[in-house]
Design a protein around this motif. Structure first.
Motif, PDB file in Angstrom:
ATOM      1  N   MET A 698       2.746  -6.881  -8.469  1.00 33.03           N
ATOM      2  CA  MET A 698       2.077  -6.662  -6.976  1.00 33.03           C
ATOM      3  C   MET A 698       3.126  -6.280  -6.028  1.00 33.03           C
ATOM      4  O   MET A 698       2.847  -5.487  -4.909  1.00 33.03           O
ATOM      5  CB  MET A 698       1.130  -7.699  -6.605  1.00 33.03           C
ATOM      6  N   GLY A 699       4.373  -7.064  -5.929  1.00 34.54           N
ATOM      7  CA  GLY A 699       5.420  -6.883  -5.119  1.00 34.54           C
ATOM      8  C   GLY A 699       6.105  -5.553  -5.335  1.00 34.54           C
ATOM      9  O   GLY A 699       6.354  -4.884  -4.183  1.00 34.54           O
ATOM     10  N   ILE A 700       5.772  -4.579  -6.256  1.00 32.56           N
ATOM     11  CA  ILE A 700       6.137  -3.501  -6.334  1.00 32.56           C
ATOM     12  C   ILE A 700       5.206  -2.560  -5.788  1.00 32.56           C
ATOM     13  O   ILE A 700       5.225  -1.563  -5.215  1.00 32.56           O
ATOM     14  CB  ILE A 700       6.740  -2.836  -8.027  1.00 32.56           C
ATOM     15  N   ARG A 701       3.919  -2.941  -6.225  1.00 28.35           N
ATOM     16  CA  ARG A 701       2.931  -1.928  -5.763  1.00 28.35           C
ATOM     17  C   ARG A 701       2.459  -2.056  -4.283  1.00 28.35           C
ATOM     18  O   ARG A 701       2.370  -0.704  -3.670  1.00 28.35           O
ATOM     19  CB  ARG A 701       1.579  -2.658  -6.328  1.00 28.35           C
ATOM     20  N   ARG A 702       2.858  -2.908  -3.541  1.00 27.48           N
ATOM     21  CA  ARG A 702       2.441  -2.969  -2.046  1.00 27.48           C
ATOM     22  C   ARG A 702       3.160  -1.958  -1.375  1.00 27.48           C
ATOM     23  O   ARG A 702       2.574  -1.123  -0.673  1.00 27.48           O
ATOM     24  CB  ARG A 702       2.787  -4.563  -1.580  1.00 27.48           C
ATOM     25  N   PRO A 703       4.531  -1.826  -1.584  1.00 33.52           N
ATOM     26  CA  PRO A 703       5.358  -0.660  -0.738  1.00 33.52           C
ATOM     27  C   PRO A 703       4.766   0.736  -1.254  1.00 33.52           C
ATOM     28  O   PRO A 703       4.641   1.718  -0.421  1.00 33.52           O
ATOM     29  CB  PRO A 703       6.833  -0.923  -0.955  1.00 33.52           C
ATOM     30  N   ILE A 704       4.398   0.844  -2.473  1.00 30.30           N
ATOM     31  CA  ILE A 704       3.869   2.029  -2.985  1.00 30.30           C
ATOM     32  C   ILE A 704       2.619   2.353  -2.343  1.00 30.30           C
ATOM     33  O   ILE A 704       2.443   3.442  -1.605  1.00 30.30           O
ATOM     34  CB  ILE A 704       3.893   2.186  -4.676  1.00 30.30           C
ATOM     35  N   ASP A 705       1.673   1.375  -2.385  1.00 30.40           N
ATOM     36  CA  ASP A 705       0.209   1.672  -1.697  1.00 30.40           C
ATOM     37  C   ASP A 705       0.491   1.962  -0.137  1.00 30.40           C
ATOM     38  O   ASP A 705      -0.042   2.522   0.530  1.00 30.40           O
ATOM     39  CB  ASP A 705      -0.535   0.374  -1.843  1.00 30.40           C
ATOM     40  N   SER A 706       1.556   1.382   0.446  1.00 32.57           N
ATOM     41  CA  SER A 706       2.095   1.586   1.894  1.00 32.57           C
ATOM     42  C   SER A 706       2.213   3.091   2.137  1.00 32.57           C
ATOM     43  O   SER A 706       2.057   3.923   2.953  1.00 32.57           O
ATOM     44  CB  SER A 706       2.735   0.739   2.437  1.00 32.57           C
ATOM     45  N   LEU A 707       3.370   3.667   1.146  1.00 35.33           N
ATOM     46  CA  LEU A 707       3.625   4.885   1.207  1.00 35.33           C
ATOM     47  C   LEU A 707       2.232   5.873   1.033  1.00 35.33           C
ATOM     48  O   LEU A 707       2.516   6.926   1.595  1.00 35.33           O
ATOM     49  CB  LEU A 707       4.600   5.142   0.135  1.00 35.33           C
ATOM     50  N   GLU A 708       1.624   5.603   0.220  1.00 34.80           N
ATOM     51  CA  GLU A 708       0.336   6.440   0.115  1.00 34.80           C
ATOM     52  C   GLU A 708      -0.222   6.710   1.235  1.00 34.80           C
ATOM     53  O   GLU A 708      -1.040   7.629   1.444  1.00 34.80           O
ATOM     54  CB  GLU A 708      -0.694   5.844  -1.129  1.00 34.80           C
ATOM     55  N   GLU A 709      -0.326   5.844   2.191  1.00 31.09           N
ATOM     56  CA  GLU A 709      -1.199   5.741   3.456  1.00 31.09           C
ATOM     57  C   GLU A 709      -0.185   7.018   4.333  1.00 31.09           C
ATOM     58  O   GLU A 709      -0.818   7.539   5.356  1.00 31.09           O
ATOM     59  CB  GLU A 709      -1.162   4.592   4.027  1.00 31.09           C
ATOM     60  N   ILE A 710       1.004   6.928   4.109  1.00 26.47           N
ATOM     61  CA  ILE A 710       1.676   7.672   4.995  1.00 26.47           C
ATOM     62  C   ILE A 710       2.383   9.274   4.547  1.00 26.47           C
ATOM     63  O   ILE A 710       2.441  10.049   5.515  1.00 26.47           O
ATOM     64  CB  ILE A 710       2.942   7.007   5.914  1.00 26.47           C
ATOM     65  N   VAL A 711       2.229   9.220   3.424  1.00 20.87           N
ATOM     66  CA  VAL A 711       3.013  10.558   2.839  1.00 20.87           C
ATOM     67  C   VAL A 711       1.797  11.543   2.784  1.00 20.87           C
ATOM     68  O   VAL A 711       0.860  11.330   2.483  1.00 20.87           O
ATOM     69  CB  VAL A 711       3.769  10.351   1.260  1.00 20.87           C
ATOM     70  N   ASP A 712       2.124  12.814   2.877  1.00 20.54           N
ATOM     71  CA  ASP A 712       1.447  13.837   2.921  1.00 20.54           C
ATOM     72  C   ASP A 712       0.585  13.923   1.845  1.00 20.54           C
ATOM     73  O   ASP A 712       1.090  13.912   0.815  1.00 20.54           O
ATOM     74  CB  ASP A 712       2.143  15.214   3.232  1.00 20.54           C
ATOM     75  N   ASP A 713      -0.684  13.963   1.849  1.00 20.31           N
ATOM     76  CA  ASP A 713      -1.878  13.954   0.621  1.00 20.31           C
ATOM     77  C   ASP A 713      -1.306  15.204  -0.278  1.00 20.31           C
ATOM     78  O   ASP A 713      -1.448  15.049  -1.478  1.00 20.31           O
ATOM     79  CB  ASP A 713      -3.109  14.232   1.261  1.00 20.31           C
TER      80      ASP A 713
END
Length: 728
Positions: A698-713
């Motif tokens: 989960m510690g690795i997942r959290r920043p990845i999920d945060s990136l998903e919110e800001i990186v171009d779709d």
């Protein structure tokens, strides 16, 4: 949805879209047509062979070679009329999947040609490679011999061009290497333990049967989107993904209108299931988007397990025809409900009595209370062991969440039965137990409401709920083989019934009536279970966690620690004296559980690390580079104002850099933990090390999920939850 992902799902849908299959007639007309059932036996077997086979099925008699040859000849004739060219022994190794090796009917005729041959020896026994399946050290890699042996109580069936023969799987030295053999032993144990108690109430009872009705939950995702998610392919679940803006919060999917494509799949699946003799009854939308359920009419436990294992394979094939992939993982998506497989368990007699339903008279009700309380007592004695029977790396994601039973084994009775139990503690031992409404005035009796099924609520937070005429073991995982849970439950109840019978016999020896003997024995048990394992409240609450610990209930949440329950002295003693497992078999199976746990977490860790480093960081860096170029252009065009005009882009660049660095640091730490864990030789210690690794995901997942919110779709490399979770 970006263009690549849209094309993935569009092409898959266009290629595989299916109209509703047209049934060949009413389901009753084609039900069981691919099963060598009693109707087929009567048609294809001579009278002597039929009688011997039915004696084997119904009474456990041995089949001699001549009879086996006769059965095989009849099966071959029936199978070849359906275009069958091969046969296989179908078994359930300790992989929690099924296994099969197809052998052609073709043999030399010793005249220069070939003939179709299928003899009794091929029906009754075959020899797969035992060293290639998990054995927990029972078989070394150079000791390959193992045997599959026909289970006549589970009908032979046809799939495609092959005749499937349900079998048990044992080692060269006789140990069980599968789920079916111990399940059958546990069924025998609980039925033999229940029979003498039933005969106290009705001497005409000659057989007791263990029954199971399973409820299979599952997810569907579009084939093309599935192919674009490496984590779904490798692990059966998503290891990353930001929550969709709309998921299940509106409660509009549950029991909602079934999507057209999904209903086409369900209809197709039901037709295939009915042809295979599986009495599929119910279908509906489940709570989470893209989540569904189907359930059959209950049946004998061994057959019900085989049917569940069979239909789990069939549904994967049928789903592909309709452009879907089936997800049976207990928690394929974070933040929405996972999937279980509720096991509705009961006992019944050959006289038609369901032992967990109220009777027609006071003695029938006493018999009901007797079995009801003994099941609860078995739960109290072996609750931790029952939890171990459903524990796995995958089910751990579901248990304890606000969607599934907590990791505490307790029983829900409902107000009706709780009140009945409490009243039984206060009345005289000879007080009759009657059905309410049968007497015009109060006789001081213990009354059970006449409309009994409607007087027990359904508590979805309870792992073991009484639902009117059965107990619902709700903690079993959606991808699990039901045998693990049912073997343990049958055994625990068998042990308890044996002990109860001894106590009742001692009371009867004093000359008291059966009513008094039973009540004297039951009352201490009722008091004990009410104070410990019975709980009708909210199993999700923190208060229950604290209360359960006060009651002495097992609250362990770590899966490898749960596995230790399988080899504790109380478990070994129970299984050995019932003849279900030997101590060596239990130890070997635990070794398999530890090994499987490690491998599953290992695969997830490798997949997560690969996606993070080779997919997510490069995608985020690509978008970061685009932002940097934009900032540089802004600076060249607006040298005085570029900082204020580019403030948002600059903040994104910094966030991306920070998230990328965090991901890399945490992945490196996880890889190092894996290196250390892989050097551990002790199976339990290694599993514990991998438990800690799983906790780091989960510690690795959290920043990845945060990136998903800001990186171009258009740059993001994988389909998102908002695309995966809504079938179009």
């Amino acid at each position: 949805m970006n263009k690549m992902r849209f094309e993935c799902v569009h092409e898959a849908t266009k290629k595989h879209a299916a109209e509703f299959p047209v049934p060949k007639g009413r389901p009753s007309e084609y039900f069981g047509e691919l099963v060598f059932n009693r109707e087929k036996m009567q048609k294809y077997l001579d009278a002597k062979t039929l009688k011997a086979l039915l004696n084997c099925i119904d009474n456990g008699a041995q089949l001699d070679r001549d009879v086996a040859d006769g059965v095989a000849a009849g099966m071959k004739q029936w199978a070849m009329e359906h275009g069958v060219t091969h046969c296989c022994h179908w078994f359930q190794p300790l992989t929690e999947t099924t296994a099969e090796k197809h052998d052609s009917f073709m043999e030399y005729d010793w005249k220069g040609g070939m003939i179709e041959a299928f003899e009794g020896s091929s029906l009754v026994q075959q020899e797969p490679d035992a060293s290639s399946f998990p054995s927990g050290g029972i078989r070394a890699t150079f000791e390959a011999r193992g045997y599959t042996a026909w289970d006549p109580t589970s009908p032979v069936f046809i799939m495609d061009d092959c005749l499937f023969i349900p079998t048990v799987f044992v080692s060269y030295t006789g140990e069980s290497l599968d789920y079916k053999a111990p399940l059958k032993k546990s069924i025998k144990a609980v039925c033999e333990a229940a029979l003498p108690i039933c005969q106290l109430f009705d001497p005409s009872v000659s057989h007791v049967q263990s029954n199971l009705g399973w409820e299979q939950e599952y997810f569907l995702v579009d084939d093309g989107l599935y192919a674009a998610r490496p984590d779904l392919i490798a692990c059966g679940r998503t290891l990353m993904g930001h929550a969709s803006a709309k998921n299940q919060q509106m409660d509009d999917h549950y029991f909602g209108q079934i999507p057209t494509r999904v209903q086409a799949f369900m209809t197709d699946l039901e037709i295939q299931g009915h042809r295979l003799g599986i009495p599929m009854k119910t279908r509906h939308n489940e709570v989470a988007p893209n989540q569904f359920e189907f359930a059959p009419i209950f049946g004998e436990t061994n057959l019900a397990v085989d049917q569940n294992m069979l239909i789990m394979g069939v549904m994967k094939k049928v789903a592909r025809r309709h452009g879907f992939r089936i997800l049976l993982h207990e928690k394929p998506f974070e933040g929405i409900n996972g999937s279980g497989k509720h096991n509705n368990w009961s006992l019944s007699t050959n006289t038609g009595v369901i032992l967990l339903a109220p009777g027609k008279d006071p003695m029938g009700n006493l018999q009901f209370v007797t079995f009801f309380v003994n099941v609860l007592m078995a739960l109290k004695r072996h609750g931790a062991l029952l939890k171990a029977s459903i524990a796995s790396a995958t089910n751990a994601h579901r248990l304890g969440a606000n969607e599934a039973p907590p990791a505490i084994i307790s029983a829900f009775l409902g107000k009706t039965m709780t009140d009945v139990m409490r009243k039984l503690l206060t009345v005289a031992d000879d007080t009759e137990i009657v059905i309410a409404g049968k007497h015009p005035y109060d006789l001081g009796l213990v009354e059970i409401p006449a409309i009994f099924v409607d007087n027990t609520d359904r508590n979805r937070t309870s792992p073991f709920a009484f639902t009117g005429n059965r107990f619902e073991f709700r903690a079993v995982g959606s991808k699990a083989n039901c045998s693990g849970a049912m073997t343990t439950l049958n055994s625990a109840v068998a042990e308890q019934l044996i002990d109860f019978k001894k106590l009742v016999d001692a009371e009867l020896a004093t000359g008291v009536s059966l009513q008094v003997a039973c009540m004297r024995t039951l009352k201490p048990m009722i008091a004990e279970v009410l104070d410990t394992v019975c709980f009708d409240g909210n199993g999700y609450s923190d208060e229950w966690q604290r209360e359960a610990q006060k009651r002495g209930l097992d609250t362990e949440r770590c899966v490898p620690k749960m596995f230790l329950e399988n080899v504790k002295p109380s478990a070994v003693d129970m299984f050995e004296k019932l003849g279900v497992f030997t101590a060596a078999e239990l130890q070997a199976r635990n070794e398999v559980k530890f090994e499987t746990y490690v491998k599953l977490i290992q695969i997830e860790a490798r997949t997560l690390g690969d996606l993070a480093i080779n997919h997510i960081i490069p995608a985020a860096t690509t978008y970061q580079s685009q932002l940097l170029k934009n900032v540089a252009l802004m600076k060249s065009l607006f040298p005085q104002e570029w900082e204020s005009l580019s403030a948002y882009e600059i903040s994104l660049i910094k966030k991306i850099a920070g998230f990328n660095a965090e991901i890399k640091m945490k992945v490196d730490a996880m890889v190092e933990k894996r290196r250390i864990a892989n050097r551990i030789e002790d199976a339990y210690e290694k599993a514990m090390a991998y438990y800690e690794i799983a906790e780091s995901f989960m510690g690795i997942r959290r920043p990845i999920d945060s990136l998903e919110e800001i990186v171009d779709d258009n740059v993001w490399p994988m389909p998102k939850y908002r695309e995966l979770l809504w079938i179009r």
